[in-house]
Design a protein around this motif. Structure first.
Motif, PDB file in Angstrom:
ATOM      1  N   PRO A 183     -43.939 -31.600 -96.686  1.00  0.00           N
ATOM      2  CA  PRO A 183     -43.596 -32.727 -97.567  1.00  0.00           C
ATOM      3  C   PRO A 183     -44.503 -33.906 -97.274  1.00  0.00           C
ATOM      4  O   PRO A 183     -44.887 -34.154 -96.126  1.00  0.00           O
ATOM      5  CB  PRO A 183     -42.145 -33.030 -97.195  1.00  0.00           C
ATOM      6  CG  PRO A 183     -42.019 -32.566 -95.790  1.00  0.00           C
ATOM      7  CD  PRO A 183     -42.921 -31.373 -95.652  1.00  0.00           C
ATOM      8  N   LEU A 184     -44.863 -34.647 -98.313  1.00  0.00           N
ATOM      9  CA  LEU A 184     -45.759 -35.785 -98.167  1.00  0.00           C
ATOM     10  C   LEU A 184     -45.071 -37.042 -98.670  1.00  0.00           C
ATOM     11  O   LEU A 184     -44.590 -37.080 -99.792  1.00  0.00           O
ATOM     12  CB  LEU A 184     -47.054 -35.556 -98.965  1.00  0.00           C
ATOM     13  CG  LEU A 184     -47.969 -34.431 -98.495  1.00  0.00           C
ATOM     14  CD1 LEU A 184     -49.154 -34.310 -99.439  1.00  0.00           C
ATOM     15  CD2 LEU A 184     -48.438 -34.672 -97.076  1.00  0.00           C
ATOM     16  N   LYS A 185     -45.053 -38.047 -97.832  1.00  0.00           N
ATOM     17  CA  LYS A 185     -44.579 -39.357 -98.241  1.00  0.00           C
ATOM     18  C   LYS A 185     -45.764 -40.306 -98.188  1.00  0.00           C
ATOM     19  O   LYS A 185     -46.418 -40.435 -97.145  1.00  0.00           O
ATOM     20  CB  LYS A 185     -43.454 -39.846 -97.323  1.00  0.00           C
ATOM     21  CG  LYS A 185     -42.859 -41.187 -97.759  1.00  0.00           C
ATOM     22  CD  LYS A 185     -41.744 -41.606 -96.824  1.00  0.00           C
ATOM     23  CE  LYS A 185     -41.159 -42.948 -97.257  1.00  0.00           C
ATOM     24  NZ  LYS A 185     -40.104 -43.417 -96.314  1.00  0.00           N
ATOM     25  N   LEU A 186     -46.056 -40.953 -99.305  1.00  0.00           N
ATOM     26  CA  LEU A 186     -47.235 -41.795 -99.409  1.00  0.00           C
ATOM     27  C   LEU A 186     -46.847 -43.263 -99.566  1.00  0.00           C
ATOM     28  O   LEU A 186     -45.869 -43.586-100.229  1.00  0.00           O
ATOM     29  CB  LEU A 186     -48.090 -41.381-100.601  1.00  0.00           C
ATOM     30  CG  LEU A 186     -48.625 -39.940-100.611  1.00  0.00           C
ATOM     31  CD1 LEU A 186     -49.437 -39.697-101.872  1.00  0.00           C
ATOM     32  CD2 LEU A 186     -49.454 -39.646 -99.377  1.00  0.00           C
ATOM     33  N   MET A 229     -43.139 -37.996-101.862  1.00  0.00           N
ATOM     34  CA  MET A 229     -43.883 -37.096-102.739  1.00  0.00           C
ATOM     35  C   MET A 229     -43.928 -35.715-102.114  1.00  0.00           C
ATOM     36  O   MET A 229     -44.133 -35.567-100.925  1.00  0.00           O
ATOM     37  CB  MET A 229     -45.320 -37.618-102.916  1.00  0.00           C
ATOM     38  CG  MET A 229     -46.221 -36.689-103.717  1.00  0.00           C
ATOM     39  SD  MET A 229     -47.903 -37.362-103.820  1.00  0.00           S
ATOM     40  CE  MET A 229     -48.709 -36.038-104.660  1.00  0.00           C
ATOM     41  N   GLN A 230     -43.755 -34.663-102.912  1.00  0.00           N
ATOM     42  CA  GLN A 230     -43.767 -33.297-102.395  1.00  0.00           C
ATOM     43  C   GLN A 230     -44.538 -32.422-103.355  1.00  0.00           C
ATOM     44  O   GLN A 230     -44.455 -32.560-104.579  1.00  0.00           O
ATOM     45  CB  GLN A 230     -42.341 -32.793-102.237  1.00  0.00           C
ATOM     46  CG  GLN A 230     -42.239 -31.470-101.504  1.00  0.00           C
ATOM     47  CD  GLN A 230     -40.828 -31.216-101.039  1.00  0.00           C
ATOM     48  OE1 GLN A 230     -40.182 -32.072-100.473  1.00  0.00           O
ATOM     49  NE2 GLN A 230     -40.346 -30.027-101.277  1.00  0.00           N
ATOM     50  N   ASN A 231     -45.352 -31.520-102.799  1.00  0.00           N
ATOM     51  CA  ASN A 231     -46.147 -30.639-103.626  1.00  0.00           C
ATOM     52  C   ASN A 231     -45.249 -29.768-104.494  1.00  0.00           C
ATOM     53  O   ASN A 231     -44.177 -29.344-104.080  1.00  0.00           O
ATOM     54  CB  ASN A 231     -47.023 -29.734-102.745  1.00  0.00           C
ATOM     55  CG  ASN A 231     -48.127 -30.511-102.079  1.00  0.00           C
ATOM     56  OD1 ASN A 231     -48.655 -31.448-102.655  1.00  0.00           O
ATOM     57  ND2 ASN A 231     -48.465 -30.131-100.857  1.00  0.00           N
ATOM     58  N   SER A 232     -45.730 -29.454-105.708  1.00  0.00           N
ATOM     59  CA  SER A 232     -44.929 -28.673-106.646  1.00  0.00           C
ATOM     60  C   SER A 232     -44.928 -27.190-106.310  1.00  0.00           C
ATOM     61  O   SER A 232     -43.975 -26.481-106.605  1.00  0.00           O
ATOM     62  CB  SER A 232     -45.458 -28.882-108.070  1.00  0.00           C
ATOM     63  OG  SER A 232     -46.810 -28.494-108.161  1.00  0.00           O
ATOM     64  N   SER A 233     -46.012 -26.691-105.696  1.00  0.00           N
ATOM     65  CA  SER A 233     -46.077 -25.271-105.389  1.00  0.00           C
ATOM     66  C   SER A 233     -45.067 -24.899-104.315  1.00  0.00           C
ATOM     67  O   SER A 233     -44.964 -25.554-103.292  1.00  0.00           O
ATOM     68  CB  SER A 233     -47.494 -24.909-104.905  1.00  0.00           C
ATOM     69  OG  SER A 233     -47.512 -23.602-104.399  1.00  0.00           O
TER      70      SER A 233
END
Length: 324
Positions: free
Chosen positions: A12-15, A1-5
């Protein structure tokens, strides 16, 4: 998952999971209302509304984010301040990464709440159950949150012209910050702390990071249920809980973080004195003044200031030293 802004793509976020739940609350019955017909949509047919019946009151909304891979055993709970919601921990008003994502990247399982009667928690009928709430003007929070000494009425678009010279808050985004502000009640503390304790029971022992009014509830929770709290991080407490003041010993490691420009506000000078007097009684409490660590210009909204990443780093360094 990655922020749109695009401003946030450096993190970057990996959940491994995310979701939400409501917790706390109870059912009440209203019996003295007057049924009426209400047009619920502009072009719809009127519907019969009977206000008598069952309502859920005192519930809290919690959203959680779990980084992948799991790195830490202890979850991190983020509790907001008065007149605000969990949105204050998310993206900053000027589009930078918020504390939620920063601490996810530090490896914490993060739980962000909207306390009782705030945001997505919803609220009870007014005035049938609760008295009308209060709301805060931009001019009021401008002074109280130490953005500046005084903002003339009607000058919100030019607020940076009235701000402290060295303020770190993104003043050009003041109106976007104000969009997060919500009404608040002054007689719901018992219901709020009950919901927070229920959250702690569900998550298991946790680190609580709280801001302003949320610090009062965090202190009370630690004093009453130390088995549910591993540590506290308190960003500019609005007051010291009576339960904490009455404690013979302080049960959990606690970091209290204070920002800058406190000398510019007589109320905050007195509040800092209250905080230091309380903390001085207990070896497990550390008061950290950001200017003493070379971090300047911070307002009451530490997690939104333009140097918030530096603030997060110094908090993370303290948290990383806690027992596993």
């Amino acid at each position: 998952m990655q922020n749109s802004s695009t401003k946030n793509r450096d993190i970057p976020l990996k959940l491994r999971g995310m979701g939400s739940f409501h917790i706390g609350g109870n059912v009440i019955e209203l019996t003295d209302g007057e049924p009426r017909m209400v047009q619920l949509t502009r072009t719809g047919r009127p519907a019969a509304i009977d206000p008598n019946g069952s309502y859920i009151v005192g519930q809290m909304y919690v959203q959680y984010f779990l980084p992948d891979p799991a790195q830490r055993k202890t979850p991190l709970l983020l509790w907001h301040g008065g007149g605000l919601t969990g949105a204050c921990w998310e993206t900053t008003p000027d589009g930078r990464v918020g504390f939620r994502d920063m601490f996810l990247n530090f490896g914490w399982d993060v739980y962000v709440s909207d306390a009782v009667e705030r945001g997505r928690a919803g609220f009870a009928p007014i005035p049938d159950v609760w008295e009308p709430p209060i709301s805060q003007t931009l001019e009021t929070v401008f002074e109280r949150f130490r953005f500046g000494k005084h903002l003339p009425n009607g000058e919100t678009a030019r607020a940076q012209n009235f701000a402290f010279e060295d303020i770190a808050f993104p003043m050009a985004s003041l109106e976007k910050f104000a969009a997060q502000m919500v009404p608040r009640w002054t007689q719901t503390d018992d219901i709020i702390i009950s919901a927070y304790i229920e959250e702690l029971r569900q998550t298991g022992p946790a680190i609580v990071m709280a801001h302003s009014q949320g610090c009062v509830f965090a202190l009370e929770a630690a004093a009453r249920h130390p088995e549910l709290i591993s540590a506290l991080v308190l960003l500019e407490p609005a007051a010291i809980s009576q339960f904490a003041i009455a404690a013979a010993e302080w049960p959990v490691p606690t970091l209290i973080v204070l920002g800058d420009l406190i000398e510019e506000n007589a109320r905050w000078v007195k509040m800092r004195e209250d905080i230091r007097n309380f903390a001085g009684n207990f070896p497990l409490i550390e008061v950290l003044s950001l200017p003493d660590h070379g971090i300047y210009g911070n307002s009451h909204m530490l997690m939104m200031d333009t140097n918030s990443a530096e603030v997060a780093e110094i908090i993370q360094s303290w948290m990383a030293r806690l027992p596993a």
